[in-house]
Design a protein around this motif. Sequence first.
Motif, PDB file in Angstrom:
ATOM      1  N   ASN A   1       1.561   4.729 -17.128  1.00 47.98           N
ATOM      2  CA  ASN A   1       0.696   4.714 -18.303  1.00 47.98           C
ATOM      3  C   ASN A   1       0.232   3.306 -18.641  1.00 47.98           C
ATOM      4  N   ARG A   2       1.070   2.359 -18.324  1.00 45.45           N
ATOM      5  CA  ARG A   2       0.758   0.982 -18.657  1.00 45.45           C
ATOM      6  C   ARG A   2      -0.061   0.298 -17.570  1.00 45.45           C
ATOM      7  N   ARG A   3       0.292   0.571 -16.320  1.00 48.86           N
ATOM      8  CA  ARG A   3      -0.299  -0.203 -15.221  1.00 48.86           C
ATOM      9  C   ARG A   3      -1.253   0.583 -14.328  1.00 48.86           C
ATOM     10  N   GLY A   4      -1.348   1.879 -14.562  1.00 51.72           N
ATOM     11  CA  GLY A   4      -2.272   2.673 -13.752  1.00 51.72           C
ATOM     12  C   GLY A   4      -1.564   3.504 -12.695  1.00 51.72           C
ATOM     13  N   THR A   5      -2.348   4.389 -12.081  1.00 50.01           N
ATOM     14  CA  THR A   5      -1.851   5.410 -11.159  1.00 50.01           C
ATOM     15  C   THR A   5      -1.000   4.859 -10.013  1.00 50.01           C
ATOM     16  N   ARG A   6      -1.270   3.612  -9.616  1.00 49.43           N
ATOM     17  CA  ARG A   6      -0.503   3.047  -8.504  1.00 49.43           C
ATOM     18  C   ARG A   6       0.370   1.881  -8.956  1.00 49.43           C
ATOM     19  N   CYS A   7       0.510   1.722 -10.242  1.00 45.29           N
ATOM     20  CA  CYS A   7       1.379   0.675 -10.785  1.00 45.29           C
ATOM     21  C   CYS A   7       1.033  -0.705 -10.241  1.00 45.29           C
ATOM     22  N   GLY A   8      -0.221  -0.925  -9.958  1.00 46.21           N
ATOM     23  CA  GLY A   8      -0.608  -2.249  -9.486  1.00 46.21           C
ATOM     24  C   GLY A   8      -0.494  -2.450  -7.976  1.00 46.21           C
ATOM     25  N   PHE A   9       0.000  -1.437  -7.261  1.00 49.38           N
ATOM     26  CA  PHE A   9       0.077  -1.537  -5.795  1.00 49.38           C
ATOM     27  C   PHE A   9      -1.192  -0.903  -5.216  1.00 49.38           C
ATOM     28  N   GLU A  10      -2.242  -1.676  -5.127  1.00 49.11           N
ATOM     29  CA  GLU A  10      -3.541  -1.084  -4.808  1.00 49.11           C
ATOM     30  C   GLU A  10      -3.760  -0.879  -3.310  1.00 49.11           C
ATOM     31  N   ASP A  11      -4.719  -0.012  -3.011  1.00 47.82           N
ATOM     32  CA  ASP A  11      -5.083   0.235  -1.606  1.00 47.82           C
ATOM     33  C   ASP A  11      -6.562  -0.092  -1.411  1.00 47.82           C
ATOM     34  N   ARG A  12      -6.838  -1.355  -1.621  1.00 42.19           N
ATOM     35  CA  ARG A  12      -8.228  -1.809  -1.623  1.00 42.19           C
ATOM     36  C   ARG A  12      -9.010  -1.430  -0.370  1.00 42.19           C
ATOM     37  N   TYR A  13      -8.344  -1.460   0.785  1.00 42.34           N
ATOM     38  CA  TYR A  13      -9.095  -1.290   2.031  1.00 42.34           C
ATOM     39  C   TYR A  13      -9.185   0.163   2.471  1.00 42.34           C
TER      40      TYR A  13
ATOM     41  N   LEU B   1       0.830  -1.196   0.000  1.00 40.99           N
ATOM     42  CA  LEU B   1       0.000   0.000   0.000  1.00 40.99           C
ATOM     43  C   LEU B   1       0.874   1.259   0.000  1.00 40.99           C
ATOM     44  N   ILE B   2       1.893   1.249   0.824  1.00 38.50           N
ATOM     45  CA  ILE B   2       2.734   2.445   0.916  1.00 38.50           C
ATOM     46  C   ILE B   2       3.551   2.639  -0.363  1.00 38.50           C
ATOM     47  N   VAL B   3       4.008   1.536  -0.953  1.00 34.36           N
ATOM     48  CA  VAL B   3       4.711   1.655  -2.235  1.00 34.36           C
ATOM     49  C   VAL B   3       3.781   2.304  -3.263  1.00 34.36           C
ATOM     50  N   GLY B   4       2.543   1.823  -3.305  1.00 34.31           N
ATOM     51  CA  GLY B   4       1.559   2.397  -4.228  1.00 34.31           C
ATOM     52  C   GLY B   4       1.318   3.877  -3.949  1.00 34.31           C
ATOM     53  N   ASP B   5       1.321   4.245  -2.670  1.00 37.33           N
ATOM     54  CA  ASP B   5       1.148   5.659  -2.305  1.00 37.33           C
ATOM     55  C   ASP B   5       2.242   6.528  -2.930  1.00 37.33           C
ATOM     56  N   HIS B   6       3.445   5.967  -2.966  1.00 34.94           N
ATOM     57  CA  HIS B   6       4.558   6.740  -3.523  1.00 34.94           C
ATOM     58  C   HIS B   6       4.435   6.893  -5.039  1.00 34.94           C
ATOM     59  N   VAL B   7       3.925   5.851  -5.675  1.00 30.84           N
ATOM     60  CA  VAL B   7       3.688   5.966  -7.118  1.00 30.84           C
ATOM     61  C   VAL B   7       2.642   7.051  -7.363  1.00 30.84           C
ATOM     62  N   GLU B   8       1.583   6.972  -6.573  1.00 33.12           N
ATOM     63  CA  GLU B   8       0.496   7.946  -6.719  1.00 33.12           C
ATOM     64  C   GLU B   8       1.021   9.369  -6.455  1.00 33.12           C
ATOM     65  N   ALA B   9       1.905   9.479  -5.490  1.00 36.60           N
ATOM     66  CA  ALA B   9       2.484  10.788  -5.160  1.00 36.60           C
ATOM     67  C   ALA B   9       3.273  11.339  -6.350  1.00 36.60           C
ATOM     68  N   LEU B  10       4.088  10.474  -6.952  1.00 38.39           N
ATOM     69  CA  LEU B  10       4.892  10.933  -8.084  1.00 38.39           C
ATOM     70  C   LEU B  10       4.012  11.259  -9.280  1.00 38.39           C
ATOM     71  N   LYS B  11       2.994  10.432  -9.475  1.00 35.85           N
ATOM     72  CA  LYS B  11       2.056  10.675 -10.571  1.00 35.85           C
ATOM     73  C   LYS B  11       1.384  12.048 -10.385  1.00 35.85           C
ATOM     74  N   HIS B  12       1.032  12.330  -9.132  1.00 38.32           N
ATOM     75  CA  HIS B  12       0.361  13.594  -8.813  1.00 38.32           C
ATOM     76  C   HIS B  12       1.205  14.800  -9.242  1.00 38.32           C
ATOM     77  N   VAL B  13       2.487  14.753  -8.932  1.00 36.58           N
ATOM     78  CA  VAL B  13       3.335  15.892  -9.299  1.00 36.58           C
ATOM     79  C   VAL B  13       3.761  15.857 -10.768  1.00 36.58           C
ATOM     80  N   MET B  14       3.833  14.645 -11.332  1.00 35.83           N
ATOM     81  CA  MET B  14       4.175  14.532 -12.761  1.00 35.83           C
ATOM     82  C   MET B  14       3.076  15.146 -13.637  1.00 35.83           C
ATOM     83  N   ASP B  15       1.834  15.046 -13.175  1.00 33.98           N
ATOM     84  CA  ASP B  15       0.724  15.599 -13.952  1.00 33.98           C
ATOM     85  C   ASP B  15       0.918  17.093 -14.188  1.00 33.98           C
ATOM     86  N   LYS B  16       1.529  17.741 -13.207  1.00 36.71           N
ATOM     87  CA  LYS B  16       1.767  19.183 -13.372  1.00 36.71           C
ATOM     88  C   LYS B  16       3.162  19.480 -13.890  1.00 36.71           C
ATOM     89  N   GLY B  17       4.138  18.763 -13.343  1.00 39.67           N
ATOM     90  CA  GLY B  17       5.528  19.117 -13.631  1.00 39.67           C
ATOM     91  C   GLY B  17       6.169  18.330 -14.762  1.00 39.67           C
TER      92      GLY B  17
END
Lengths: 270, 321
Positions: free
Chosen positions: B302-314, A232-248
Amino acid sequence: MQSRRKARSSDAKQPGLVLPAGCRAAAVVMAYNEERTLPLVLEELAKLSLEEIVVVLNGCTDGSFREARSFPGVTIVHYADKIGHDVGRAVGARMCTSDIVLFVDGDFRIAAEKLKPFIAAVARGTDVALNDISPYLPLFRDWDDVTRLKAFLNLSLGRPDLHASSLTSVPHALSRRAIERIGSALLAVPPKAQAAAIADGLIVRTAGSVNVVTANRMRNDNVGRDNEVARLIVGDHVEALKHVMDKGGARLSKADTSRRREAIARSRQL
Amino acid sequence: MDRVAFVRSRFATSGRKRQARPTSQGMRRRLNPRSGQANIRRSKRTSAALPAAGRFKSARPAPSRPAGSEVRVKRPDSVPLVSVIIPVMNERRTIRRVIREAFAVHPSVEVIVVANGSKDGSARIASQAGARVMEYGAPLGHDVGRAIGAQAARGEVLLFIDGDMVIPAGQLRPFVQAVIRDGIDVALNDYSGPTAKPDVHSVVLAKHALNVLLERPDLEGTSLTAIPHALSRFAVETIGAEALAVPPLAHAKAVQSGLRVVPVRRINVGKLNPPRIARERVKPLENIIVGDHLEALDWMINRRGTRCGFEDRYRKRHYAR
């Protein structure tokens, strides 16, 4: 227990936190079945001259609610079902009106003395006061995946000086300005809030150093290298980078100006 | 000329034999006069594959004949099994030795030097040493030469090295063999950089982070960013030769495409070439490489989505409005 009691009695002798006139501070506590530690946490917070204390009970089935109720002046937000990781922070932040909001977890006690620097830093103008965990980290080769990503996020945001310090870990404190600018909802994904804060030009600094690395309570779901929480936390970091990449842009401030990529296409055509 | 080359030389790891340099040098001269048949025969293929800017200065047939015990397979004379790709920018000091080791990697080999922005005669030296030289007057930028070299390569195995680092052929061969013999698509240098410290270089950090994001933490800090590495033709075609100009992107594409990406042998490139490392500490290059990792992540998102497959289902985000 013995050492804990000692520490507490010495804290009691310390003078309370002195905030600038008119400056109000709050604390948000997240708890998930922490009846044993929650009172200890609240006792420490009581030593700080806080205006508000919000306890967010996240699907608690034990005596956490009763314990929280026993402290006067505590606002309790109770969710019967688990609302999931870090969502309580967003809820708590939305409920507070203070100029400074300190975030802690209900699962282990941090001495009031160690919490003060975070509030004090925000009182002095910091927007995001982070916990500097560097002193407690092992050699890099032994870092876990999450720690590596925390450091990579800071590096990508042009803040390698922050090392692995992250809003993912507590304690940390935010200014009202930061909460308003970032939006309280973003706090449910802490690295995203951190990225937004840095990208937005808010003042992000480490303010204190509390060992949450070894102290963190082991749970079934946060033990092991590839556990659910880590993912979950790894995914949070991807989401964080995606968030700033959208603008920057995809490369953020790390532009690639020297590569002549068009030469590759030309080479292929010929 | 009815020459014979190898497809595989299981025993021909007998680099010893190939290192009988006086002989092979002699043969090289005989087989590859500037005006020799080899050049003429090749020109058909190469002229189609090469840009005007990056013309070949010389070409050369695979060196050294097979030794007795080896399995021989006839291959069209002009198609080598292994292509060694060497981007070069002002590497006069080392390029000759680098090419010599490259030729000794396999009996059926072509050495492609992509000289760019070289003002020190590197291209001429490379050409004299028998490499196919693609010459660009202006610098192409970091790693672009790899992509261009890969596009021109004809081998089934592509080995990538740098012009400023002399790595003995015996240490390069395992990368080539991993692809030929073990069916590995991407044979990486098993080198993660210095990590026995509290804080690491930003490039080392980025490599480790990318592997975590690729769900390959076992790869630690190994990466297509570091040489030497070898790719199968299949791998190059899967990820696209142009991706090789941004090595972390190529790395991400290789892993995500399900190619077999395996660290095969450790060569401490940090120790081998201190001057280069010093150069890499210069901030701009460091920034480019970190940016490359972000570009790789952007491709993954772009290929795997905003979280690259590391989902936060809960996580019940609606409560966080």
